[in-house]
Design an enzyme around this catalytic site. Structure first.
Site, mmCIF file in Angstrom:
data_model
loop_
_atom_site.group_PDB
_atom_site.id
_atom_site.type_symbol
_atom_site.label_atom_id
_atom_site.label_comp_id
_atom_site.label_asym_id
_atom_site.label_seq_id
_atom_site.Cartn_x
_atom_site.Cartn_y
_atom_site.Cartn_z
ATOM 1 N N TRP A 129 29.989 -33.356 -57.392
ATOM 2 C CA TRP A 129 28.893 -34.188 -57.848
ATOM 3 C C TRP A 129 28.726 -35.423 -56.959
ATOM 4 O O TRP A 129 28.732 -35.322 -55.751
ATOM 5 C CB TRP A 129 29.056 -34.550 -59.323
ATOM 6 N N SER A 130 28.633 -36.619 -57.547
ATOM 7 C CA SER A 130 28.282 -37.809 -56.755
ATOM 8 C C SER A 130 29.404 -38.335 -55.877
ATOM 9 O O SER A 130 29.168 -39.237 -55.062
ATOM 10 C CB SER A 130 27.789 -38.924 -57.679
ATOM 11 N N THR A 131 30.591 -37.783 -55.980
ATOM 12 C CA THR A 131 31.621 -38.119 -54.999
ATOM 13 C C THR A 131 31.135 -37.718 -53.606
ATOM 14 O O THR A 131 31.582 -38.257 -52.597
ATOM 15 C CB THR A 131 32.944 -37.432 -55.366
#
Length: 389
Positions: free
Chosen positions: A71-73
């Site tokens: 995801w946003s990592t």
């Protein structure tokens, strides 16, 4: 026969045994399904653990080379692409975005600077017009709509988390300069030369290694979800639900085939720790100089602290972004050093960089956590790491 006790494999230096204990405890206390954590200190890998199951049915063990959507990592890898160009003098963070992407100047955006894209301050947190998942897979359409849209607020004055749009905005600047989408640029410049097992999207030939993302053990009820959405301002709804993306979408072949540089990076914890380790090593990783130390220092220049227009309802505190990554700050999201920085992904994954301590951490998992931010599993791991330093 279903295995009831999770397998914990890998290596952990004795000094960091508390990290192993915490990792194992997460399976018993926080409904962990499958996960991995890697910690690098001073260029040396001191923790590299994995365990549990790669699927909800608990039939596939999590292996050393299991990859998962983080995801946003992913945004840390996208920011790294921009900083490579800044480091080489090809991108000026104080230049107008339109200098590299002329169409972006529409609707009053001629003065929006590159640093405002990197710091979620460009006013483009979500598209105003309805945008489907299938349309999100269309790079040209999505970037054209972003270039044409009017900002939600005056750029540079406030922070509003660009959950999905960040990757297209920063990624299109990368593409205009290099001719490559950020995934290809990252592969050519970083992951292939340094043998880092991370991709934006996932090649079909690697699909057998992918862990299945599984919803939270105690997801919100329909009534709770409706109440949560009802309390969000229009910009937050646009950022988080236009389009709405859950585990079913993220497990699909279409999602993996697309390039979503804000949210569909796939990798191991080892890979996440390595990418963020470039920042933690002040630009050096594995004996290679990737960035200058000065560029790394610029990454953590705070761009303005306050209540984020999108994340505000999820945080009880103010937040501050640097150039592409979030600062740990007083809330200690990335450890006790307020100038450490990193990025978390939906459900709990995390990449952390602390150049002062020489520490980087990668944590990935497939059981989505129910908290929007500061997942207790990764917070416990971070606390254990710093407790051992």
């Amino acid at each position: 026969m279903t295995q009831l006790v999770p397998r914990i494999e890998g290596e952990c230096a004795e000094r960091f045994s508390a990290v192993r204990d915490t990792f194992e405890r997460n399976f018993h206390e926080h409904d962990e399904l499958g996960a991995a954590v890697t910690v690098i200190v001073g260029g040396e890998t001191v923790v590299d653990l994995w365990g549990g199951w790669a699927d909800g049915a608990r039939t596939r063990p999590w292996e050393r080379d299991t990859v998962v959507n983080v995801w946003s990592t992913t945004k840390g890898a996208t920011a790294l692409c921009a900083h490579l160009l800044i480091d080489r003098g090809l991108l000026d963070p104080d230049a107008p975005v339109a200098e590299y992407w002329p169409e972006f100047s529409a609707a009053g955006k001629a003065g929006v600077r590159v640093r405002e894209l990197l710091a979620h301050r460009a006013g483009l947190a979500g598209l105003r017009e309805p945008h489907t998942v299938e349309q999100l897979y269309d790079w040209e359409l999505t970037t054209a709509r972003l270039a044409a849209m009017e900002p939600w607020w005056e750029p540079g004055t406030r922070s509003g988390y660009h959950a999905m749009t960040y990757g297209f905005l920063v990624g299109e600047v990368v593409r205009r300069i290099t001719g490559l989408l950020p995934g290809a640029f990252l592969r050519r410049e970083v992951t292939e030369p340094l043998a880092i097992d991370f991709t934006m999207g996932l090649p079909e030939k690697e699909a057998h290694r992918a862990a299945e993302l599984v919803p939270a053990a105690t997801p919100l009820t329909a009534e709770e979800a409706a109440a949560l959405l009802a309390g969000l301002p229009p910009v937050a709804l646009a950022a988080m639900t236009n389009p709405a993306i859950g585990t079913e979408v993220a497990n699909s072949a279409a999602w993996r085939a697309a390039e979503i540089p804000a949210a569909n990076g796939h990798g191991t914890a080892r890979a996440v720790a390595a990418l963020y380790g470039i920042f933690a090593g002040r630009g050096r990783y594995g004996g290679h100089r990737v960035l200058s130390a000065g560029t790394v220092e610029r990454v953590r220049e705070g761009q303005g602290r306050g209540r984020d227009l999108v994340l505000g309802p999820a945080f009880a505190h103010e937040t501050e972004a640097g150039l592409g990554l979030w600062l740990s700050g007083e809330n200690r999201s990335y450890g006790p050093n307020p100038r450490a920085f990193g990025h978390e992904g939906a459900g709990g994954s995390c990449g952390l960089a602390d150049p002062d301590a020489g520490v980087s951490l990668g944590y990935v998992m497939n059981r989505m956590g129910s908290r929007v931010a500061d997942d207790p599993r990764r917070m416990a791991l971070i606390d254990a790491v710093y407790g051992a330093l």
